[in-house]
Design a protein around this motif. Structure first.
Motif, PDB file in Angstrom:
ATOM      1  N   MET A   1       0.816  -1.200   0.000  1.00  0.00           N
ATOM      2  CA  MET A   1       0.000   0.000   0.000  1.00  0.00           C
ATOM      3  C   MET A   1       0.857   1.260   0.000  1.00  0.00           C
ATOM      4  N   SER A   2       2.064   1.167  -0.467  1.00  0.00           N
ATOM      5  CA  SER A   2       2.966   2.309  -0.403  1.00  0.00           C
ATOM      6  C   SER A   2       2.485   3.503  -1.211  1.00  0.00           C
ATOM      7  N   GLY A   3       1.757   3.269  -2.307  1.00  0.00           N
ATOM      8  CA  GLY A   3       1.285   4.363  -3.142  1.00  0.00           C
ATOM      9  C   GLY A   3      -0.137   4.770  -2.838  1.00  0.00           C
ATOM     10  N   VAL A   4      -0.627   4.459  -1.647  1.00  0.00           N
ATOM     11  CA  VAL A   4      -2.009   4.744  -1.271  1.00  0.00           C
ATOM     12  C   VAL A   4      -2.287   6.249  -1.262  1.00  0.00           C
ATOM     13  N   LEU A   5      -3.500   6.619  -1.649  1.00  0.00           N
ATOM     14  CA  LEU A   5      -3.905   8.021  -1.560  1.00  0.00           C
ATOM     15  C   LEU A   5      -3.883   8.467  -0.107  1.00  0.00           C
ATOM     16  N   ARG A   6      -3.386   9.648   0.126  1.00  0.00           N
ATOM     17  CA  ARG A   6      -3.276  10.168   1.488  1.00  0.00           C
ATOM     18  C   ARG A   6      -4.502  10.993   1.856  1.00  0.00           C
ATOM     19  N   PRO A   7      -5.084  10.743   3.027  1.00  0.00           N
ATOM     20  CA  PRO A   7      -6.201  11.571   3.477  1.00  0.00           C
ATOM     21  C   PRO A   7      -5.711  12.947   3.901  1.00  0.00           C
ATOM     22  N   GLN A   8      -6.648  13.862   3.996  1.00  0.00           N
ATOM     23  CA  GLN A   8      -6.312  15.220   4.412  1.00  0.00           C
ATOM     24  C   GLN A   8      -5.828  15.210   5.859  1.00  0.00           C
ATOM     25  N   HIS A   9      -4.721  15.863   6.098  1.00  0.00           N
ATOM     26  CA  HIS A   9      -4.163  15.971   7.443  1.00  0.00           C
ATOM     27  C   HIS A   9      -3.889  17.445   7.693  1.00  0.00           C
ATOM     28  N   ASN A  10      -4.659  18.032   8.596  1.00  0.00           N
ATOM     29  CA  ASN A  10      -4.476  19.444   8.932  1.00  0.00           C
ATOM     30  C   ASN A  10      -4.823  19.655  10.407  1.00  0.00           C
ATOM     31  N   ARG A  11      -4.908  20.887  10.855  1.00  0.00           N
ATOM     32  CA  ARG A  11      -5.154  21.124  12.282  1.00  0.00           C
ATOM     33  C   ARG A  11      -6.535  20.655  12.721  1.00  0.00           C
TER      34      ARG A  11
END
Length: 133
Positions: A1-11
């Motif tokens: 799963m190394s190329g998995v889409l990344r979810p939004q990460h913010n404050r």
């Protein structure tokens, strides 16, 4: 799963992703009125307050809806896979992959009891996933 889409990460979402890394399903709560919500956001949709915190959910729920994702291809994923919208015991609904079911022979899953699990992708990402209880 190394190329998995990344979810939004913010404050607004940091507490959630810190929780998944720790093996906890965290829900945003309004410190003014006590409302629970997911997905997280900057203001309470019930009272408009900006004073937010979080609670750790039990991780128990039942399937409200589900779908087998066949197309299009998703980076880092093998299709088909099952996505479930789960109503938590605490009330809010959370979306995630349902593991341990065969997408090609899945019966109606609505109302099935599920339990949270966590899928470690890499040092920066742990995804919440569901398993039948």
């Amino acid at each position: 799963m190394s190329g998995v889409l990344r979810p939004q990460h913010n404050r607004d979402t940091a507490y959630f992703w810190e929780g998944t890394a720790a093996g906890e399903l965290r829900l945003q709560t309004c410190n003014a009125c006590g409302a629970l919500r997911h997905p997280p956001g900057p203001a309470c949709p019930d009272c408009g307050a900006l004073d937010r915190g979080h609670v750790v959910a039990s991780g128990d729920g039942e399937i409200f809806s589900w779908v087998v994702h066949r197309h299009p291809q998703v980076p880092g994923r093998q299709t088909p896979f099952v996505i479930a919208l789960v109503t938590l015991a605490e009330g809010p609904r959370v979306l995630g992959e349902l593991l341990g079911v065969d997408p090609d022979t899945t019966d109606d899953l609505i109302g099935a009891a599920v339990r949270i699990d966590f899928q470690h992708v890499d040092d920066e990402l742990t995804l919440p996933v569901w398993r039948l209880a």
